[in-house]
Design a protein around this motif. Structure first.
Motif, mmCIF file in Angstrom:
data_model
loop_
_atom_site.group_PDB
_atom_site.id
_atom_site.type_symbol
_atom_site.label_atom_id
_atom_site.label_comp_id
_atom_site.label_asym_id
_atom_site.label_seq_id
_atom_site.Cartn_x
_atom_site.Cartn_y
_atom_site.Cartn_z
ATOM 1 N N MET A 1 19.485 -14.966 92.654
ATOM 2 C CA MET A 1 20.321 -15.050 94.009
ATOM 3 C C MET A 1 20.323 -13.133 94.276
ATOM 4 S SD MET A 1 23.732 -17.588 95.136
ATOM 5 C CE MET A 1 22.941 -18.849 94.692
ATOM 6 N N SER A 2 20.158 -13.308 95.489
ATOM 7 C CA SER A 2 20.354 -11.780 96.237
ATOM 8 C C SER A 2 21.740 -11.694 96.165
ATOM 9 C CB SER A 2 19.494 -11.561 96.626
ATOM 10 O OG SER A 2 19.415 -12.142 97.867
ATOM 11 N N ILE A 3 22.552 -10.699 96.795
ATOM 12 C CA ILE A 3 23.343 -10.672 97.253
ATOM 13 C C ILE A 3 24.093 -11.257 97.989
ATOM 14 C CG2 ILE A 3 25.088 -8.901 97.342
ATOM 15 C CD1 ILE A 3 24.169 -6.540 95.493
ATOM 16 N N HIS A 4 23.291 -11.313 99.274
ATOM 17 C CA HIS A 4 23.340 -11.486 100.161
ATOM 18 C C HIS A 4 23.612 -13.495 100.215
ATOM 19 C CE1 HIS A 4 22.982 -12.243 104.701
ATOM 20 N NE2 HIS A 4 21.678 -13.000 104.557
ATOM 21 N N GLU A 5 22.612 -13.477 99.668
ATOM 22 C CA GLU A 5 22.517 -15.433 99.266
ATOM 23 C C GLU A 5 23.490 -15.640 98.559
ATOM 24 O OE1 GLU A 5 17.580 -15.644 98.811
ATOM 25 O OE2 GLU A 5 18.273 -14.986 97.215
ATOM 26 N N LYS A 6 24.491 -14.734 98.111
ATOM 27 C CA LYS A 6 25.031 -15.075 97.031
ATOM 28 C C LYS A 6 26.938 -15.161 97.886
ATOM 29 C CE LYS A 6 28.052 -13.449 93.196
ATOM 30 N NZ LYS A 6 28.666 -13.385 92.051
#
Length: 204
Positions: A1-6
């Motif tokens: 999970m990317s930072i944006h998704e998180k």
């Protein structure tokens, strides 16, 4: 999970958690997007990046809960459960269902309570009844009769939901998962004994 998704995930979780708090405090009808955003420490623009309104938040939260619950209910096999109960043993899928409910007790209590959602209650009933009826239809031809199936579905779902609601409404967090599974086991055994009693009476 990317930072944006998180970040998106955490924001949506914060909104859903806040919705439950707001329903507890003022009831769903009086919940507003403005108050949701304020309590969740976000602005309304951020809210609308994730949801169109409070109804979509409610639907997302309910579906998330039902999907998790259904995953556990699918593990219940009536014949296996009956034989396990008959041996006086705890049936693990029952334990897992109660673990799921206890884990989300606050949310279930809100959705099943006075400030709750009739739509959610009906969906939850279907989660239980559909799975159990599909399993029972493989061993009991009587469940294939549409009229009988309709009333059996109502009976099973209301009975199961009644036990869950009683547990949640009591507010007794000391009653653990295994204790509830034992109570469920005793209820099943009780009705099984009634069936045996009926057969014995006929033999008299």
């Amino acid at each position: 999970m990317s930072i944006h998704e998180k970040m998106n995930f955490e924001t949506k979780q914060a909104i859903k958690k806040t919705l439950i708090q707001q329903i507890e405090e003022v009831g769903f009808e009086r919940v507003t997007v403005k108050n949701l955003a304020l309590a969740a420490n976000i602005n309304r623009g951020t809210f609308y990046l994730h949801y169109t309104d409070k109804f979509e938040v409610m639907e997302d939260l309910q579906q998330e809960l039902l999907n998790e619950l259904e995953g556990y209910v699918k593990n219940v096999q009536p014949v296996e459960a009956f034989h396990t109960v008959k041996k006086g043993q705890l049936y693990q899928p029952f334990v897992e269902i109660f673990q799921c409910i206890k884990r989300h007790a606050r949310v279930f209590r809100v959705f099943l309570g006075e400030q709750g959602s009739p739509i959610f209650i009906n969906k939850m009933k279907k989660v239980f009844s559909n799975q159990l009826l599909n399993s029972l239809s493989l061993i009991q031809e009587e469940t294939l009769d549409p009229e009988f199936r309709q009333y059996l579905q109502a009976f099973l779902s209301s009975a199961i939901l009644g036990v869950i609601q009683e547990w949640l409404d009591s507010g007794n967090e000391d009653v653990g998962v295994e204790e509830m599974a034992i109570i469920h086991f005793r209820l099943i055994r009780f009705f099984g004994n009634l069936a045996t009693l009926q057969v014995n009476i006929k033999d008299l």
